[in-house]
Write an enzyme that holds these catalytic residues in place. Structure first.
Site, PDB file in Angstrom:
ATOM      1  N   ASN A   1      -9.918   0.658  -3.472  1.00  0.00           N
ATOM      2  CA  ASN A   1      -9.846  -0.455  -2.536  1.00  0.00           C
ATOM      3  C   ASN A   1     -11.214  -0.697  -1.916  1.00  0.00           C
ATOM      4  O   ASN A   1     -11.794   0.215  -1.327  1.00  0.00           O
ATOM      5  CB  ASN A   1      -8.832  -0.154  -1.424  1.00  0.00           C
ATOM      6  CG  ASN A   1      -8.632  -1.332  -0.495  1.00  0.00           C
ATOM      7  OD1 ASN A   1      -8.280  -2.415  -0.939  1.00  0.00           O
ATOM      8  ND2 ASN A   1      -8.857  -1.129   0.785  1.00  0.00           N
ATOM      9  N   GLU A   2     -11.735  -1.911  -2.119  1.00  0.00           N
ATOM     10  CA  GLU A   2     -12.985  -2.314  -1.466  1.00  0.00           C
ATOM     11  C   GLU A   2     -14.096  -1.274  -1.670  1.00  0.00           C
ATOM     12  O   GLU A   2     -14.800  -0.886  -0.735  1.00  0.00           O
ATOM     13  CB  GLU A   2     -12.735  -2.529   0.038  1.00  0.00           C
ATOM     14  CG  GLU A   2     -11.696  -3.601   0.310  1.00  0.00           C
ATOM     15  CD  GLU A   2     -11.292  -3.678   1.770  1.00  0.00           C
ATOM     16  OE1 GLU A   2     -10.859  -4.748   2.203  1.00  0.00           O
ATOM     17  OE2 GLU A   2     -11.396  -2.659   2.477  1.00  0.00           O
TER      18      GLU A   2
ATOM     19  N   GLU B   1      -6.665 -10.145  -1.012  1.00  0.00           N
ATOM     20  CA  GLU B   1      -6.449 -10.139   0.429  1.00  0.00           C
ATOM     21  C   GLU B   1      -6.971 -11.455   0.985  1.00  0.00           C
ATOM     22  O   GLU B   1      -8.170 -11.619   1.180  1.00  0.00           O
ATOM     23  CB  GLU B   1      -7.142  -8.945   1.099  1.00  0.00           C
ATOM     24  CG  GLU B   1      -6.542  -7.599   0.748  1.00  0.00           C
ATOM     25  CD  GLU B   1      -7.162  -6.446   1.521  1.00  0.00           C
ATOM     26  OE1 GLU B   1      -7.675  -6.700   2.633  1.00  0.00           O
ATOM     27  OE2 GLU B   1      -7.133  -5.309   1.016  1.00  0.00           O
TER      28      GLU B   1
ATOM     29  N   GLU C   1      -7.005   0.022   8.281  1.00  0.00           N
ATOM     30  CA  GLU C   1      -7.226   0.468   9.658  1.00  0.00           C
ATOM     31  C   GLU C   1      -6.381   1.702   9.976  1.00  0.00           C
ATOM     32  O   GLU C   1      -5.904   1.881  11.099  1.00  0.00           O
ATOM     33  CB  GLU C   1      -6.956  -0.660  10.661  1.00  0.00           C
ATOM     34  CG  GLU C   1      -8.034  -1.707  10.724  1.00  0.00           C
ATOM     35  CD  GLU C   1      -8.090  -2.566   9.444  1.00  0.00           C
ATOM     36  OE1 GLU C   1      -9.170  -2.656   8.854  1.00  0.00           O
ATOM     37  OE2 GLU C   1      -7.049  -3.116   9.054  1.00  0.00           O
TER      38      GLU C   1
ATOM     39  N   TYR D   1       0.850  -1.179   0.000  1.00  0.00           N
ATOM     40  CA  TYR D   1       0.000   0.000   0.000  1.00  0.00           C
ATOM     41  C   TYR D   1       0.895   1.241   0.000  1.00  0.00           C
ATOM     42  O   TYR D   1       1.964   1.257   0.621  1.00  0.00           O
ATOM     43  CB  TYR D   1      -0.848   0.052   1.272  1.00  0.00           C
ATOM     44  CG  TYR D   1      -2.171  -0.661   1.229  1.00  0.00           C
ATOM     45  CD1 TYR D   1      -3.023  -0.539   0.146  1.00  0.00           C
ATOM     46  CD2 TYR D   1      -2.596  -1.425   2.316  1.00  0.00           C
ATOM     47  CE1 TYR D   1      -4.257  -1.164   0.130  1.00  0.00           C
ATOM     48  CE2 TYR D   1      -3.833  -2.061   2.315  1.00  0.00           C
ATOM     49  CZ  TYR D   1      -4.652  -1.924   1.216  1.00  0.00           C
ATOM     50  OH  TYR D   1      -5.871  -2.532   1.197  1.00  0.00           O
TER      51      TYR D   1
END
Length: 847
Positions: free
Chosen positions: A160-161, A250, A99, A53
Site C-alpha cells: 500500500n502506497e 482511493e 491511520e 483492508y
C-alpha cells in the site's frame, strides 16, 4: 468467477463491469451485526463493491498467534459481503496505513529491532529484510487463502502506497509471487500515492490515490488546480495503461480528524457535497471505470486502534457516518452510483465536443465521451454511438451553456453535469438531448434531475399522441414510424415531483430533496421519500418526526403514493448514575503488581507491553536518600509522583512526520514540601505514562518506542532500575470523592432496553468535564481518549457491539489532571453534565 480486463474495464464472467466501490474498515466496527448493516447501506447507496483492508495487527497480538473468531471472523465478513450482493476488493497489506497504530503492522513485529519494516531504511533507501518477509509469509499464509475463497473477489492489492528512493521492484515482485502461490487468481494491483506510474510493470492493474483536499485552512474552491491530478489522468496513465482500465484505488470521500486539527463536522462542512460529485464526475470524464471511495463507511478507533495523531473518531466525514447514518455526501454518491448502474459508461472514447457555447467560456471544462451501443456483433440496424457531455463549472457563479443552439443547460457554482446525447434507453426510445442529468431508467421509466429548467428531446419508436399534463410543455413531431417529443418544465422546488406518461414510458422529474431520498432497490422498485434507504425490510421512517409522503415506482412503472406510519415515541434515555469514584493515585501501599524491566530499556516494547495504552513505573530510592531531581524522556503523556504527591507532568507529541524524534529530557526539581514528613521508609517515585499509539509508519517511524525512554534520579541513570506494570489500577473505592487526587476513576452502571424494531445509535457527551485527560471505557474496552486541548464538542459514538442494546452496561471515566491535583468535588458535580445522547432514530419498517 473469471476476472479479466481490457483498456476499458474489468470483464466479470465475460461482461463489462463498472466498479463503484466504497471502503469499510470491519475492525473499526466491533460487531458482526454492524458489518451486516453497513454492507447493506453500501448496497442501498448504489455501490456494487466493498473495499476491505485486512488488519494484520488486529488478528495477531502475539508472535505466531492469529485470531479469526467473533469480530475477527473474516470468513463471515466475506460471506456477508456476498450476501449483500457486493463484489470484494481485498487489501491484506501487509502494510495498510489507514491511520492505524503502526499502519496495521503488529506491535510485536515492530518491537523486534532485527526487523526492517517494509524493506526500507528510515532514509527511504531499500534493504531486503528476511525476518520481515518471513513474518509477512506467515500472515499471508493465514489471510490470503481466506480471501482467495471469496466467490465475489474481483481484485487484490499487494502492499500500500509503497515507494523507495530507487523504486527497486524486488519487494513487490516477492509479494506478487507469494499471493499467487497462496491461491490468489484475480488481478493484482498496487495503489500509487504519487500518481506517477510507480511499479506499474509489477502488477496487473495500475492504480492511484487521489486526495485533492487535505488542508482545510482555505477553501478548496479557490484553487483552480484542486482536481489537477484527476484532470490529467487519461493523458498521464494511458501510455502504460493501453491494455488495462484506469483505476482510482482511493478516491477521496472525506478526511480524518487529526489531533489538533479540524473536527469531523468541520471537515464534512468544508468539503461539502459538491467536492464528492466533482471528483467522481471529473474522473469519469477521464474514462475511468473503477473507483473506490475512501472512506465510504466511518468507524471508531476503539481500544487504541488509531495512530498517534488521530482522534478517537474515524468518521472520516464519510458518506455513511460513524454512527451509521446517511449524510448529504451519501446522497450525492448514491445519485452518481444509481446513474452508473443504469447507464453504460464502461467503454468510452474521448471526443472533442462541438457546438457547445458557454458564457463566459473560460469557466467551463467540456469533455465528450462516446460509447458504442450495438447489442450484438452484427446488429440488423446499427445504432449511432451514445455520447455523454461533461460540463464543469469551477466558479462561484451559475453558468448557462447552449448546446447545439437548441438546449440551454444551467450549471450551478462548482458543479459538473453529465448530459446525454443519442442514448438508446432500455425501453427502446432514444434520449437525444437533455439539459439536465438522467438519473435512472428501467424498461418502463426514465428519471431526470428536475432542480433547474428542464429541456428534453426524446424519440419514440412508434407514433402516438402524448397527453396534456399540467406543468409540462410538449412539442410533438410525428410520422408513421416514430414520434419526436421536446419536453420542457420549470425548475421544481426541492421537495417537488413531476410525472408524465408518454405511451409506454413514464418520465419523472425530481427536486433536489426528493432526489436525495430516491432509493433504487435490487428488485427494480424505486422508492422516494424515506429519510433512510432501507425500504425492503430496513430502516425507513425517522422516529422523531413524521416523514413526507412516499412515492413508489414499481418495476412496471406503476406509480403509488403511501402515507408512512405514525412515528414511534422514543423512550427517554437513562440518566447516568449513581457514580462511584476510585482513587488512582499511587502510594507505597497501592499493591500494584510490578514486572522487572529488561536490561534493554524501560519502554513498553522492551517489557513485552506491545499493545499497552498506559503503564505505571516505580522506583525506590536508597534508604535515607531524598529524591530531589528527576529528568525523564517519555511518549506521550506522563505524570510523576513522589510518595503519592504529583511533582510534574507533561507530554510529547509531534506531527507524524517528526514522530521518530526522541523526546527531550524534562527536568523536575522536587520541592521539600513534596517529601513525606516520615522518612522511615524509602521514598518512592511513580511515573504514569499514557501512549497515544504508534505513528502510522508511512515514514518508517512505526518502530518508535513508546512509554519511558530514559529516567534520571538525582543525576543517576536509573532507566534499567525501575519496575513497570500495565494500565491504571484503582487504589481505593468510595461512593463519595476524596478531597483531591491526581488521577481517579468514575464508574456507573446503566441499562438499555431498546426494541429490535428501533435503530438508535447513541453517543456520550462529556460536556465541560474538568480534566486534562479522560479515557472512556465501556464494558471493559477503551472507546474514547479525550485530550482537553483538542476536546471535541460532538459526542463520542458508543460503538454497537461494545454497547449492549439490552441489559446492563458499565461506563468508566479515567480522569487525569496532575497539575498539581485534580480537585474531585468540581469533577463530581460535573458528572451531571455527562450524559447519553441519541444520534438519530429510525424504525425498522417495510414500505
Amino acid at each position: 468467477m473469471p476476472i479479466a480486463f481490457d483498456r476499458y474495464s474489468l470483464l466479470i464472467d465475460g461482461r463489462r463491469a463498472f466498479i463503484r466501490s466504497g471502503a469499510m474498515h470491519y475492525f473499526r466496527l466491533p460487531s458482526v451485526d454492524l458489518w451486516r448493516d453497513r454492507l447493506a447501506r453500501l448496497r442501498m447507496g448504489g455501490y456494487n463493491a466493498v473495499d476491505l483492508y485486512f488488519n494484520w495487527a488486529f488478528h495477531s497480538q502475539r508472535p505466531g498467534s492469529y485470531d479469526f473468531t467473533g469480530i475477527r471472523d473474516v470468513d463471515r465478513l466475506l460471506e456477508l459481503a456476498c450476501e449483500a450482493g457486493l463484489y470484494v476488493i481485498a487489501r491484506p497489506g501487509p502494510y495498510i496505513n489507514a491511520e492505524l497504530s503502526g499502519g496495521g503492522l503488529p506491535a510485536w513485529l515492530l518491537a523486534d529491532r532485527n526487523v526492517i519494516p517494509r524493506n526500507r531504511l528510515p532514509d527511504g533507501k531499500f534493504k531486503w529484510s528476511q525476518p520481515y518477509m518471513d513474518a509477512v509469509a506467515e500472515w499471508w499464509g493465514q489471510i490470503t487463502p481466506k480471501i482467495a475463497r471469496c466467490e465475489n473477489l474481483i481484485l487484490m492489492q499487494i502492499e500500500n502506497e509503497y515507494a523507495t528512493e530507487e523504486m527497486e521492484p524486488d519487494y513487490l515482485l516477492a509479494l506478487a509471487r507469494m499471493s499467487r502461490d497462496l491461491g490468489a487468481q484475480v488481478p493484482l494491483f498496487h495503489n500509487d500515492l504519487y500518481a506517477a506510474g510507480l511499479y506499474e510493470d509489477v502488477v496487473d492493474i495500475y492504480a492511484f490515490d487521489n486526495y485533492s483536499v487535505t488542508s482545510f485552512e482555505t477553501d478548496w474552491r479557490l484553487n483552480p488546480q484542486t482536481f489537477g491530478v484527476i484532470d490529467g489522468a487519461e493523458e498521464a496513465f494511458r501510455p502504460f495503461c493501453a491494455h488495462r482500465p484506469l483505476f482510482a484505488a482511493e478516491l477521496q470521500a472525506g478526511w480524518f480528524s487529526g489531533r489538533g486539527g479540524p473536527s469531523t463536522d468541520t471537515i464534512r462542512a468544508r468539503l461539502g457535497r459538491d467536492h464528492l460529485a466533482l471528483s467522481v464526475k471529473s474522473l469519469l470524464a477521464q474514462g475511468a471505470t473503477l473507483f473506490n471511495h475512501y472512506l465510504a463507511v466511518g468507524g471508531s478507533n476503539w481500544d487504541g486502534l488509531g495512530s498517534t495523531h488521530v482522534e478517537t473518531t474515524y468518521d472520516f466525514a464519510a458518506p455513511i457516518a460513524e454512527a451509521g447514518l446517511s449524510t448529504e455526501r451519501l446522497y450525492e454518491a448514491k445519485a452518481l452510483n444509481v446513474f452508473l448502474s443504469r447507464f453504460d459508461l464502461s467503454a468510452t472514447e474521448r471526443e472533442t465536443p462541438d457546438a457547445v457555447a458557454v458564457a463566459p467560456a473560460s469557466l467551463v471544462l467540456a469533455i465528450r465521451r462516446s460509447i458504442e451501443q450495438n447489442d450484438s456483433p452484427a446488429p440488423t440496424t446499427a445504432k449511432p454511438p451514445a455520447r455523454w457531455l461533461f460540463l464543469r463549472n469551477f466558479s462561484a457563479d451559475s453558468v448557462c451553456a447552449t448546446i447545439e443552439q437548441a438546449l440551454s443547460a444551467t450549471l450551478l457554482p462548482y458543479e459538473c453535469v453529465i448530459l446525454p446525447m443519442d442514448v438508446t434507453l432500455a425501453c427502446g426510445w432514444t434520449l437525444q438531448r437533455a439539459s439536465v442529468e438522467a438519473i435512472w431508467q428501467s424498461p418502463q421509466a426514465l428519471i431526470l434531475r428536475g432542480d433547474r429548467p428542464v429541456q428534453v428531446i426524446l424519440t419514440a419508436p412508434r407514433a402516438f399522441t402524448p397527453p396534456d399534463v399540467a406543468g409540462f410543455s410538449v412539442k410533438v413531431e410525428s410520422d408513421a414510424a416514430s414520434t419526436r417529443l421536446t419536453l420542457t418544465h420549470d425548475a421544481l422546488a426541492p421537495d417537488g415531483e413531476a410525472w408524465i406518461q408518454l405511451d409506454t414510458l413514464t418520465v419523472g422529474l425530481l427536486g433536489r430533496d426528493r432526489l436525495d431520498r430516491l432509493w433504487a432497490e435490487p428488485s427494480g422498485r424505486l422508492v422516494i421519500g424515506p429519510d433512510e434507504g432501507f425500504c425492503e425490510g430496513g430502516y425507513g421512517i425517522l422516529a422523531e418526526r413524521q416523514a413526507a409522503a412516499i412515492t413508489v415506482l414499481a418495476p412496471n412503472a406503476a406509480l403509488s403514493r403511501l402515507t408512512p406510519p405514525a412515528p414511534q415515541p422514543l423512550a427517554p434515555l437513562p440518566t447516568l448514575g449513581p457514580w462511584t469514584v476510585e482513587n488512582l493515585a499511587p502510594s507505597r501501599h497501592s499493591g500494584h503488581y510490578v514486572m522487572p524491566v529488561s536490561s534493554v530499556g524501560a519502554d513498553f516494547d522492551a517489557n513485552g507491553l506491545f499493545d499497552a495504552l498506559s503503564a505505571w513505573y516505580r522506583y525506590e530510592a536508597p534508604p535515607g536518600e531524598s529524591i530531589h531531581t528527576i529528568a525523564l524522556s517519555a511518549r506521550h503523556l506522563w505524570a510523576a509522583f513522589v510518595d503519592g504527591r504529583c511533582v510534574g507532568s507533561g507530554n510529547f507529541w509531534r506531527d507524524p512526520m517528526l514522530e521518530e524524534e526522541t523526546p527531550a529530557l524534562k527536568t523536575i526539581q522536587v520541592a521539600p514540601a513534596d517529601h513525606r514528613p516520615d522518612a522511615g521508609s524509602p521514598e518512592t517515585l511513580w511515573l504514569w505514562i499514557d501512549s497515544l499509539g504508534r505513528p502510522k509508519g508511512y515514514h518508517d517511524d512505526a518502530s518508535a518506542a513508546q512509554g519511558l525512554l530514559s529516567l534520571y534520579v538525582n543525576g543517576r541513570d536509573i532507566t534499567d532500575d525501575v519496575a513497570v506494570s500495565p494500565g491504571l489500577s484503582p487504589a481505593a473505592a468510595s461512593v463519595a470523592p476524596p478531597e483531591a487526587s491526581p488521577a481517579a476513576r468514575f464508574r456507573c452502571e446503566f441499562a438499555l432496553d431498546r426494541p429490535q424494531s428501533l435503530y438508535q445509535p447513541l453517543g456520550l457527551s462529556l460536556g465541560d468535564f474538568p480534566a486534562e485527560r479522560v479515557n472512556v471505557t465501556l464494558n471493559g474496552l477503551l472507546i474514547a481518549r479525550d485530550w482537553s486541548p483538542y476536546r471535541r464538542t460532538t459526542p463520542f459514538v458508543l460503538p454497537e457491539g461494545i454497547l449492549k442494546a439490552t441489559g446492563g452496561n458499565t461506563l468508566t471515566l479515567d480522569v487525569i489532571r496532575p497539575d498539581p491535583f485534580l480537585p474531585l468535588n468540581p469533577a463530581w458535580e460535573a458528572l451531571n453534565a455527562v450524559r447519553l445522547t441519541s444520534l438519530g432514530a429510525f424504525t425498522k419498517c417495510r414500505v
